[in-house]
Design an enzyme around this catalytic site. Structure first.
Site, PDB file in Angstrom:
ATOM      1  N   LEU A  20       0.826  -1.217   0.000  1.00  0.00           N
ATOM      2  CA  LEU A  20       0.000   0.000   0.000  1.00  0.00           C
ATOM      3  C   LEU A  20       0.858   1.266   0.000  1.00  0.00           C
ATOM      4  O   LEU A  20       1.905   1.333   0.647  1.00  0.00           O
ATOM      5  CB  LEU A  20      -0.926   0.009   1.219  1.00  0.00           C
ATOM      6  CG  LEU A  20      -1.920  -1.150   1.345  1.00  0.00           C
ATOM      7  CD1 LEU A  20      -2.913  -0.884   2.484  1.00  0.00           C
ATOM      8  CD2 LEU A  20      -2.687  -1.395   0.049  1.00  0.00           C
ATOM      9  N   HIS A  21       0.376   2.251  -0.750  1.00  0.00           N
ATOM     10  CA  HIS A  21       1.052   3.550  -0.852  1.00  0.00           C
ATOM     11  C   HIS A  21      -0.006   4.646  -0.755  1.00  0.00           C
ATOM     12  O   HIS A  21      -1.189   4.352  -0.483  1.00  0.00           O
ATOM     13  CB  HIS A  21       1.864   3.625  -2.148  1.00  0.00           C
ATOM     14  CG  HIS A  21       1.075   3.239  -3.369  1.00  0.00           C
ATOM     15  ND1 HIS A  21      -0.011   3.968  -3.807  1.00  0.00           N
ATOM     16  CD2 HIS A  21       1.194   2.198  -4.234  1.00  0.00           C
ATOM     17  CE1 HIS A  21      -0.501   3.405  -4.896  1.00  0.00           C
ATOM     18  NE2 HIS A  21       0.210   2.321  -5.178  1.00  0.00           N
ATOM     19  N   GLY A  53      -1.588   6.237  -2.903  1.00  0.00           N
ATOM     20  CA  GLY A  53      -2.736   6.071  -3.798  1.00  0.00           C
ATOM     21  C   GLY A  53      -3.818   5.248  -3.122  1.00  0.00           C
ATOM     22  O   GLY A  53      -5.002   5.610  -3.125  1.00  0.00           O
ATOM     23  N   HIS A  54      -3.403   4.146  -2.492  1.00  0.00           N
ATOM     24  CA  HIS A  54      -4.360   3.321  -1.754  1.00  0.00           C
ATOM     25  C   HIS A  54      -4.933   4.115  -0.571  1.00  0.00           C
ATOM     26  O   HIS A  54      -6.118   4.001  -0.262  1.00  0.00           O
ATOM     27  CB  HIS A  54      -3.683   2.057  -1.216  1.00  0.00           C
ATOM     28  CG  HIS A  54      -3.130   1.150  -2.278  1.00  0.00           C
ATOM     29  ND1 HIS A  54      -1.782   1.031  -2.513  1.00  0.00           N
ATOM     30  CD2 HIS A  54      -3.732   0.322  -3.168  1.00  0.00           C
ATOM     31  CE1 HIS A  54      -1.577   0.159  -3.489  1.00  0.00           C
ATOM     32  NE2 HIS A  54      -2.735  -0.281  -3.910  1.00  0.00           N
ATOM     33  N   ASP A  81      -6.279   2.694 -12.734  1.00  0.00           N
ATOM     34  CA  ASP A  81      -6.599   1.529 -13.571  1.00  0.00           C
ATOM     35  C   ASP A  81      -7.940   1.815 -14.243  1.00  0.00           C
ATOM     36  O   ASP A  81      -8.971   1.282 -13.826  1.00  0.00           O
ATOM     37  CB  ASP A  81      -6.647   0.278 -12.705  1.00  0.00           C
ATOM     38  CG  ASP A  81      -5.304   0.022 -12.036  1.00  0.00           C
ATOM     39  OD1 ASP A  81      -4.434  -0.572 -12.671  1.00  0.00           O
ATOM     40  OD2 ASP A  81      -5.122   0.482 -10.891  1.00  0.00           O
ATOM     41  N   GLN A 112      -9.993  -1.012 -15.759  1.00  0.00           N
ATOM     42  CA  GLN A 112     -10.533  -1.826 -14.666  1.00  0.00           C
ATOM     43  C   GLN A 112     -11.784  -1.175 -14.088  1.00  0.00           C
ATOM     44  O   GLN A 112     -12.813  -1.826 -13.899  1.00  0.00           O
ATOM     45  CB  GLN A 112      -9.462  -1.975 -13.589  1.00  0.00           C
ATOM     46  CG  GLN A 112      -9.950  -2.477 -12.252  1.00  0.00           C
ATOM     47  CD  GLN A 112      -8.802  -2.714 -11.291  1.00  0.00           C
ATOM     48  OE1 GLN A 112      -8.035  -3.645 -11.460  1.00  0.00           O
ATOM     49  NE2 GLN A 112      -8.659  -1.866 -10.293  1.00  0.00           N
ATOM     50  N   LEU A 150       1.633   6.948  -8.673  1.00  0.00           N
ATOM     51  CA  LEU A 150       2.085   5.971  -7.677  1.00  0.00           C
ATOM     52  C   LEU A 150       1.599   4.590  -8.072  1.00  0.00           C
ATOM     53  O   LEU A 150       0.484   4.428  -8.566  1.00  0.00           O
ATOM     54  CB  LEU A 150       1.550   6.334  -6.289  1.00  0.00           C
ATOM     55  CG  LEU A 150       2.038   7.642  -5.692  1.00  0.00           C
ATOM     56  CD1 LEU A 150       1.546   7.772  -4.254  1.00  0.00           C
ATOM     57  CD2 LEU A 150       3.558   7.743  -5.725  1.00  0.00           C
ATOM     58  N   ARG A 183       4.349  -1.173  -8.157  1.00  0.00           N
ATOM     59  CA  ARG A 183       5.475  -1.652  -8.970  1.00  0.00           C
ATOM     60  C   ARG A 183       6.632  -0.642  -9.014  1.00  0.00           C
ATOM     61  O   ARG A 183       7.729  -1.006  -9.436  1.00  0.00           O
ATOM     62  CB  ARG A 183       5.012  -1.933 -10.398  1.00  0.00           C
ATOM     63  CG  ARG A 183       4.021  -3.073 -10.509  1.00  0.00           C
ATOM     64  CD  ARG A 183       3.496  -3.181 -11.937  1.00  0.00           C
ATOM     65  NE  ARG A 183       2.326  -4.046 -12.026  1.00  0.00           N
ATOM     66  CZ  ARG A 183       2.372  -5.368 -12.207  1.00  0.00           C
ATOM     67  NH1 ARG A 183       3.521  -5.955 -12.353  1.00  0.00           N
ATOM     68  NH2 ARG A 183       1.264  -6.083 -12.260  1.00  0.00           N
TER      69      ARG A 183
HETATM   70  P1  AMP Z   1      -3.715  -2.551  -6.631  1.00  0.00           P
HETATM   71  O1  AMP Z   1      -3.317  -2.826  -5.214  1.00  0.00           O
HETATM   72  O2  AMP Z   1      -2.610  -2.092  -7.499  1.00  0.00           O
HETATM   73  O3  AMP Z   1      -4.544  -3.653  -7.223  1.00  0.00           O
HETATM   74  O4  AMP Z   1      -4.687  -1.309  -6.559  1.00  0.00           O
HETATM   75  C1  AMP Z   1      -5.806  -1.283  -5.712  1.00  0.00           C
HETATM   76  C2  AMP Z   1      -6.602  -0.057  -5.999  1.00  0.00           C
HETATM   77  O5  AMP Z   1      -5.799   1.099  -5.794  1.00  0.00           O
HETATM   78  C3  AMP Z   1      -7.104   0.014  -7.448  1.00  0.00           C
HETATM   79  O6  AMP Z   1      -8.446   0.493  -7.446  1.00  0.00           O
HETATM   80  C4  AMP Z   1      -6.156   1.007  -8.073  1.00  0.00           C
HETATM   81  O7  AMP Z   1      -6.702   1.701  -9.174  1.00  0.00           O
HETATM   82  C5  AMP Z   1      -5.901   1.940  -6.919  1.00  0.00           C
HETATM   83  N1  AMP Z   1      -4.665   2.696  -7.117  1.00  0.00           N
HETATM   84  C6  AMP Z   1      -3.429   2.194  -7.325  1.00  0.00           C
HETATM   85  N2  AMP Z   1      -2.549   3.191  -7.511  1.00  0.00           N
HETATM   86  C7  AMP Z   1      -3.232   4.352  -7.439  1.00  0.00           C
HETATM   87  C8  AMP Z   1      -2.894   5.720  -7.557  1.00  0.00           C
HETATM   88  N3  AMP Z   1      -1.662   6.122  -7.801  1.00  0.00           N
HETATM   89  N4  AMP Z   1      -3.875   6.653  -7.418  1.00  0.00           N
HETATM   90  C9  AMP Z   1      -5.154   6.249  -7.174  1.00  0.00           C
HETATM   91  N5  AMP Z   1      -5.541   4.979  -7.045  1.00  0.00           N
HETATM   92  C10 AMP Z   1      -4.602   4.031  -7.180  1.00  0.00           C
END
Ligand code: AMP
Length: 272
Positions: A27-28, A30-31, A143, A146, A177, A180
């Protein structure tokens, strides 16, 4: 925040009005923005951390996917999660998997390089929705395909879940963010800036043709970047935009130093 190992551990008061944030961990900020948005919807905020093998075509990609359980708990708690759930594979898929097809859009854009990715993604999201029955589910615009496909699935199934989009959170230098990003080495990390630069340049263009040229010419300036696709879509139906499309969005995907990166930006307020 409480951590649960099984959904049966949810108390009755925690099991209703859930604002749900599905993640794959690492988690960062963005999450964190998604969790904060969830908190605005409800006082019951459930964050799941589950690396769904079904959405990884390449076993090496799954193996290399970053994992940081301590950080996950910290970010979830600070951002306002009330429940953290890290299910085991067998809790999500106890029996034969009911696959959900993403349909033709699942084969385009991200789906070209990542065969079966969106079927796997929708399959787990559907499973999670059925298990949790949230009132709201929060997804990032990062995404974008998605987000579109999840909305489409919920609409088609007639589920009463409100899908809440959250704008992309970026680093100070513009890079979106992503979990990866930790795999980018120094020079590659700098090179990755080209993606957001290309998107910003496209927003300054005055015609569809010029937008596409700005995108492509900027991306070409960075030899470390290998483009997978750069496209301008109509957000309303996720087809290639025409000059007349009112809600245009530029999408970029590619690789820097073996790391796949995606990003997008709205091109809404363009004069034609
Ligand atoms: P992930 O853990 O990569 O599957 O992402 C989980 C959720 O966090 C998804 O809805 C992503 O679109 C969202 N997410 C990932 N990175 C960001 C970001 N930089 N800004 C906003 N949402 C994000």
């Amino acid at each position: 925040m409480r951590e649960i190992s099984n959904l049966n551990q949810l108390l009755p008061r925690e099991a209703s009005n859930i604002a749900f944030v599905p993640t794959m961990g690492a988690l960062h900020a963005g999450h964190a923005a998604l969790i904060e948005r969830a908190r605005e919807c409800s006082s019951n905020v459930l964050v799941s951390v589950f690396i769904n093998p079904l959405q990884f075509g390449d076993p090496k990609d799954l193996e290399k996917y970053p994992r940081n359980p301590e950080m996950d708990a910290e970010v979830a708690e600070i951002s306002g999660a009330t429940i953290l759930w890290r299910p085991e594979f067998k809790e999500i898929y106890p029996g034969p998997v009911e696959f959900i097809s993403a349909g033709p859009l699942g084969e385009l854009f991200e789906g070209v390089s990542r065969k079966g990715h969106f079927d796997g993604m929708l399959t787990v999201v559907n499973r999670l929705f059925n298990l949790i029955q949230p009132q709201w589910a929060i997804f990032g615009e990062k995404d974008f395909q998605q987000l579109f496909l999840v909305r489409q699935m919920v609409r088609q199934q007639g589920k009463k879940i409100e899908i809440m989009p959250v704008p992309i959170v970026r680093d100070v230098d513009g890079l979106a963010l992503s979990s990866r990003n930790v795999r980018l080495s120094g020079e590659d990390r700098v090179a990755a800036r080209v993606i957001s630069r290309a998107l910003i340049n496209a927003t300054a263009a005055n015609s569809l043709k010029e937008m596409q040229e700005q995108l492509d010419n900027t991306l070409l300036q960075e030899p470390r970047f290998t483009c997978d696709y750069s496209a301008i879509i109509n957000e309303d139906n996720f087809t290639l935009a025409s000059e007349q499309s009112t809600a245009k969005r530029a999408l970029v995907a590619g690789w820097v130093g073996g790391v796949r990166l995606i990003d997008n930006m709205a091109l809404r307020n363009q004069s034609r």
